[in-house]
Design a protein around this motif. Structure first.
Motif, mmCIF file in Angstrom:
data_model
loop_
_atom_site.group_PDB
_atom_site.id
_atom_site.type_symbol
_atom_site.label_atom_id
_atom_site.label_comp_id
_atom_site.label_asym_id
_atom_site.label_seq_id
_atom_site.Cartn_x
_atom_site.Cartn_y
_atom_site.Cartn_z
ATOM 1 N N SER A 85 44.270 51.679 30.487
ATOM 2 C CA SER A 85 43.525 52.927 30.359
ATOM 3 C C SER A 85 42.081 52.594 29.992
ATOM 4 O O SER A 85 41.816 51.768 29.128
ATOM 5 N N GLY A 86 41.148 53.194 30.700
ATOM 6 C CA GLY A 86 39.733 52.914 30.500
ATOM 7 C C GLY A 86 39.185 51.874 31.454
ATOM 8 O O GLY A 86 37.980 51.627 31.494
ATOM 9 N N GLN A 87 40.061 51.250 32.267
ATOM 10 C CA GLN A 87 39.636 50.226 33.217
ATOM 11 C C GLN A 87 39.273 50.852 34.569
ATOM 12 O O GLN A 87 39.778 51.910 34.929
ATOM 13 N N LYS A 88 38.449 50.144 35.304
ATOM 14 C CA LYS A 88 38.069 50.550 36.646
ATOM 15 C C LYS A 88 39.052 49.973 37.661
ATOM 16 O O LYS A 88 39.742 49.003 37.384
ATOM 17 N N PHE A 89 39.088 50.585 38.845
ATOM 18 C CA PHE A 89 39.985 50.144 39.914
ATOM 19 C C PHE A 89 39.385 48.923 40.595
ATOM 20 O O PHE A 89 38.228 48.934 41.002
ATOM 21 N N SER A 90 40.161 47.856 40.729
ATOM 22 C CA SER A 90 39.708 46.623 41.366
ATOM 23 C C SER A 90 40.384 46.427 42.713
ATOM 24 O O SER A 90 41.572 46.707 42.862
ATOM 25 N N THR A 91 39.618 45.913 43.654
ATOM 26 C CA THR A 91 40.131 45.593 44.984
ATOM 27 C C THR A 91 39.674 44.184 45.346
ATOM 28 O O THR A 91 38.899 43.565 44.619
ATOM 29 N N LYS B 47 35.924 44.443 45.677
ATOM 30 C CA LYS B 47 35.172 45.054 44.572
ATOM 31 C C LYS B 47 35.890 44.728 43.261
ATOM 32 O O LYS B 47 36.745 45.471 42.803
ATOM 33 N N ASP B 48 35.503 43.618 42.675
ATOM 34 C CA ASP B 48 36.114 43.117 41.437
ATOM 35 C C ASP B 48 35.533 43.884 40.253
ATOM 36 O O ASP B 48 34.383 43.691 39.883
ATOM 37 N N GLN B 49 36.342 44.767 39.658
ATOM 38 C CA GLN B 49 35.877 45.568 38.523
ATOM 39 C C GLN B 49 36.719 45.339 37.264
ATOM 40 O O GLN B 49 36.631 46.102 36.317
ATOM 41 N N ASP B 50 37.569 44.314 37.280
ATOM 42 C CA ASP B 50 38.373 44.025 36.091
ATOM 43 C C ASP B 50 37.564 43.151 35.131
ATOM 44 O O ASP B 50 36.444 42.755 35.434
ATOM 45 N N ILE B 51 38.137 42.846 33.967
ATOM 46 C CA ILE B 51 37.397 42.080 32.955
ATOM 47 C C ILE B 51 37.779 40.598 32.935
ATOM 48 O O ILE B 51 37.260 39.839 32.140
ATOM 49 N N ALA C 297 42.682 41.403 41.784
ATOM 50 C CA ALA C 297 43.203 41.912 43.057
ATOM 51 C C ALA C 297 43.470 40.767 44.031
ATOM 52 O O ALA C 297 44.508 40.738 44.691
ATOM 53 N N ARG C 298 42.569 39.821 44.109
ATOM 54 C CA ARG C 298 42.774 38.659 44.991
ATOM 55 C C ARG C 298 43.874 37.753 44.458
ATOM 56 O O ARG C 298 44.712 37.268 45.211
ATOM 57 N N SER C 299 43.870 37.525 43.162
ATOM 58 C CA SER C 299 44.859 36.610 42.574
ATOM 59 C C SER C 299 46.275 37.140 42.644
ATOM 60 O O SER C 299 47.224 36.370 42.778
ATOM 61 N N PHE C 300 46.443 38.472 42.552
ATOM 62 C CA PHE C 300 47.779 39.061 42.521
ATOM 63 C C PHE C 300 48.061 39.930 43.745
ATOM 64 O O PHE C 300 49.010 40.704 43.763
ATOM 65 N N ILE C 301 47.216 39.790 44.762
ATOM 66 C CA ILE C 301 47.414 40.350 46.097
ATOM 67 C C ILE C 301 47.662 41.860 46.079
ATOM 68 O O ILE C 301 48.553 42.367 46.756
ATOM 69 N N ALA C 302 46.863 42.578 45.309
ATOM 70 C CA ALA C 302 46.990 44.036 45.246
ATOM 71 C C ALA C 302 45.777 44.652 44.565
ATOM 72 O O ALA C 302 45.256 44.099 43.606
ATOM 73 N N GLY C 303 45.372 45.791 45.044
ATOM 74 C CA GLY C 303 44.358 46.565 44.348
ATOM 75 C C GLY C 303 45.033 47.451 43.313
ATOM 76 O O GLY C 303 46.102 48.017 43.564
ATOM 77 N N PHE C 304 44.423 47.560 42.134
ATOM 78 C CA PHE C 304 44.981 48.420 41.088
ATOM 79 C C PHE C 304 44.017 48.422 39.906
ATOM 80 O O PHE C 304 42.979 47.781 39.929
#
Length: 133
Positions: free
Chosen positions: A57-63, A66-70, A76-83
């Motif tokens: 909660s409070g995180q941005k969506f990563s694809t 578009k890497d928006q995680d911390i 998304a690339r490492s775990f083969i999914a956007g979320f």
């Protein structure tokens, strides 16, 4: 849609043994594109699956593009999914469909770690939203 009215989220899931569980969040919203589709969750209700989503909660969506995680890498690339990822995930409903317990590739399956742990890919998962009456 989720910003104008109070909305809830229900996550239904099933494992390969036919067991079913759910997680419910009675407050759910997704922010605008300009803010990275930031996820907002609260008021968790346990339906046997425990809570694998509040942590993001409070995180941005990563694809992939578009890497928006911390995390230092792209989740998304490492775990083969956007979320919605932080550093990376306890839930990966968009992961690769695999057949239950399989640790040959780390955490890329359809996972809800608080219910089945890492390395168990669920048979089915669905995320449903609706306005709260």
């Amino acid at each position: 849609m989720t910003q104008r009215k109070k909305t809830e989220l229900l996550v239904d899931m099933e494992d390969f043994e036919g067991n079913k569980a759910y997680a419910r969040y009675t407050s759910f919203s997704v922010g605008p594109e300009s803010d990275g589709y930031k996820l907002h969750l609260s008021e968790f209700k346990n339906g046997g699956a425990e809570d694998s989503l509040s942590i993001v909660s409070g995180q941005k969506f990563s694809t992939f593009d578009k890497d928006q995680d911390i995390w230092g890498k792209n989740c998304a690339r490492s775990f083969i999914a956007g979320f919605w990822f932080s550093d990376c995930h306890n839930a990966n409903p968009n992961g690769v469909y695999r057949w239950g317990a399989d640790s040959s590739l780390f955490a890329i399956g359809v996972e809800w770690s608080s219910w089945k742990g890492r390395g168990y890919s669920l048979k089915a998962i669905s995320m449903k939203i609706r306005p709260v009456q």
